[in-house]
Design a protein around this motif. Structure first.
Motif, short mmCIF file in Angstrom:
data_model
loop_
_atom_site.label_atom_id
_atom_site.label_comp_id
_atom_site.label_asym_id
_atom_site.label_seq_id
_atom_site.Cartn_x
_atom_site.Cartn_y
_atom_site.Cartn_z
N GLY A 145 21.13 -9.07 -20.26
CA GLY A 145 22.10 -10.36 -21.18
C GLY A 145 22.71 -9.81 -22.55
O GLY A 145 23.73 -11.24 -22.65
N ASP A 146 21.47 -9.84 -23.26
CA ASP A 146 21.59 -10.15 -24.40
C ASP A 146 23.30 -9.66 -24.74
O ASP A 146 23.91 -8.09 -24.59
CB ASP A 146 20.45 -9.23 -25.01
CG ASP A 146 19.69 -9.71 -25.53
OD1 ASP A 146 19.69 -11.04 -25.50
OD2 ASP A 146 18.32 -9.16 -25.59
N VAL A 147 23.72 -9.46 -26.21
CA VAL A 147 24.87 -9.32 -26.96
C VAL A 147 24.67 -8.42 -27.72
O VAL A 147 24.42 -9.43 -29.17
CB VAL A 147 26.23 -10.74 -26.28
CG1 VAL A 147 27.04 -9.10 -28.17
CG2 VAL A 147 26.63 -11.04 -25.59
N GLY A 148 24.26 -7.44 -28.03
CA GLY A 148 24.61 -6.22 -28.89
C GLY A 148 26.10 -6.10 -29.98
O GLY A 148 26.92 -6.14 -29.17
N GLU A 149 25.44 -5.56 -31.12
CA GLU A 149 26.65 -4.87 -31.60
C GLU A 149 25.97 -4.44 -32.67
O GLU A 149 24.72 -3.64 -33.39
CB GLU A 149 27.05 -5.79 -32.82
CG GLU A 149 28.61 -5.30 -33.46
CD GLU A 149 29.45 -5.98 -34.46
OE1 GLU A 149 29.63 -5.52 -35.96
OE2 GLU A 149 29.05 -7.35 -34.24
N VAL A 150 27.06 -2.21 -33.14
CA VAL A 150 26.08 -1.57 -33.15
C VAL A 150 27.90 -0.57 -33.88
O VAL A 150 28.44 -0.36 -32.92
CB VAL A 150 26.17 -0.21 -32.57
CG1 VAL A 150 26.23 0.40 -30.97
CG2 VAL A 150 24.87 1.01 -33.28
N ASN A 151 27.64 -0.57 -35.41
CA ASN A 151 29.00 0.02 -35.91
C ASN A 151 30.46 -0.29 -35.79
O ASN A 151 31.10 -0.26 -35.22
CB ASN A 151 28.68 2.00 -35.78
CG ASN A 151 27.47 2.71 -36.43
OD1 ASN A 151 26.80 2.21 -37.21
ND2 ASN A 151 27.64 3.34 -36.39
N GLY A 152 30.12 -1.33 -35.57
CA GLY A 152 31.69 -2.33 -34.99
C GLY A 152 31.40 -2.76 -33.48
O GLY A 152 32.73 -3.38 -33.08
N LEU A 153 31.08 -1.85 -32.30
CA LEU A 153 30.97 -2.28 -30.85
C LEU A 153 30.93 -2.86 -30.30
O LEU A 153 28.66 -3.32 -30.87
CB LEU A 153 31.07 -0.79 -30.71
CG LEU A 153 31.69 0.43 -30.84
CD1 LEU A 153 31.44 1.96 -30.63
CD2 LEU A 153 32.79 0.14 -30.88
N LYS A 154 30.87 -3.99 -29.95
CA LYS A 154 30.37 -5.05 -29.37
C LYS A 154 30.13 -4.83 -27.64
O LYS A 154 31.12 -4.47 -27.47
CB LYS A 154 30.80 -6.67 -29.58
CG LYS A 154 30.05 -7.72 -29.58
CD LYS A 154 31.56 -9.04 -29.78
CE LYS A 154 30.67 -10.34 -29.33
NZ LYS A 154 31.16 -11.90 -29.89
N PHE A 155 28.98 -5.09 -27.53
CA PHE A 155 28.56 -4.61 -26.02
C PHE A 155 27.63 -5.30 -25.31
O PHE A 155 26.65 -6.80 -26.22
CB PHE A 155 27.98 -3.04 -25.77
CG PHE A 155 26.24 -3.26 -26.96
CD1 PHE A 155 25.75 -3.45 -25.91
CD2 PHE A 155 26.73 -2.76 -28.01
CE1 PHE A 155 24.04 -3.17 -26.56
CE2 PHE A 155 25.37 -2.87 -28.65
CZ PHE A 155 24.11 -2.97 -28.23
N ARG A 156 27.30 -6.20 -24.26
CA ARG A 156 26.69 -6.35 -23.22
C ARG A 156 25.47 -5.33 -22.75
O ARG A 156 26.04 -4.55 -22.04
CB ARG A 156 27.37 -7.60 -22.39
CG ARG A 156 25.94 -8.56 -21.43
CD ARG A 156 27.26 -9.45 -20.72
NE ARG A 156 27.93 -10.20 -21.54
CZ ARG A 156 28.03 -11.08 -22.03
NH1 ARG A 156 26.53 -11.79 -22.75
NH2 ARG A 156 29.26 -11.70 -22.93
#
Length: 212
Positions: A145-156
């Motif tokens: 359920g954590d929301v993360g971001e990597v190199n501009g991409l947002k994901f759950r």
């Protein structure tokens, strides 16, 4: 040793024989009872081969252990100025076991704990997946359920694969995580980012342009 007659534990050795297991004839200092006792062979220090892994590299070394000890997976050892964790044990018959008497160990397999944890990250965009390798502190926690971001991409995060199981709820520490699975979120999604992983990326295994 205690006297079988009165329970007193001080005695005089009258006779001793044997090189390994010593057989003693002793006399109790309290009641004078004479009885036999056998002393086990003294533990010997032996060198055991160790293979230590650190990401894609590994090296061979050895560690002194005592012949009367047991060793089990998960044990922490200090070898070559490094903290390592035993991950597997190979006995003299060539079988991998979880625990083993030291005298029956052929090889100890271990991983270094003096490095960051390297884990996989897969972000799914309707069947198209971009994969990363990231390196984080071993106690870095990631939860479903954590929301993360990597190199501009947002994901759950929707799944976590650890050394022992696949998770669909809860959290895990990076030291046991093999891969994290996430769903790409729309740029319009307003969810607050908890995990900014961009600085931890060490390798991208598919092209980001497919997701722009």
């Amino acid at each position: 040793m205690v006297c079988p007659s009165c329970g007193f534990d001080e005695y005089e050795i009258l006779k001793s024989k044997g090189k390994k297991n010593k057989e003693l004839l002793v006399k109790c200092d309290e009641c004078g009872h004479v009885y036999h006792e056998t002393l086990p062979e003294e533990a010997q220090e032996i060198q055991v081969r160790v293979v230590i892994s650190e990401f894609e590299t590994s090296w061979k070394t050895s560690i002194p252990l005592y012949s009367d000890e047991y060793l089990e997976t998960g044990t922490l050892l200090y070898i070559d100025d490094k903290d390592v964790e035993v991950t597997s044990i190979e006995n003299n018959e060539g079988n991998r076991v979880y625990e083993c008497p030291v005298v029956e160990i052929k090889t100890i397999w271990a991983k270094s704990l003096d490095t960051l944890s390297r884990i996989g990250l897969s972000i799914d965009n309707s069947g198209n997946v971009i994969s990363y390798k990231i390196e984080v502190e071993r106690e870095f926690a990631i939860a479903i359920g954590d929301v993360g971001e990597v190199n501009g991409l947002k994901f759950r995060v929707y799944g976590i694969k650890t050394l022992e199981r696949n998770m669909k709820k809860g959290f895990a520490y990076a030291r046991v995580i093999k891969r994290v699975y996430g769903k790409l979120l729309s740029p319009k999604d307003k969810s607050k980012v908890k995990l900014d992983l961009s600085q931890y990326v060490v390798k991208v295994t598919s092209k980001e342009k497919n997701y722009n």
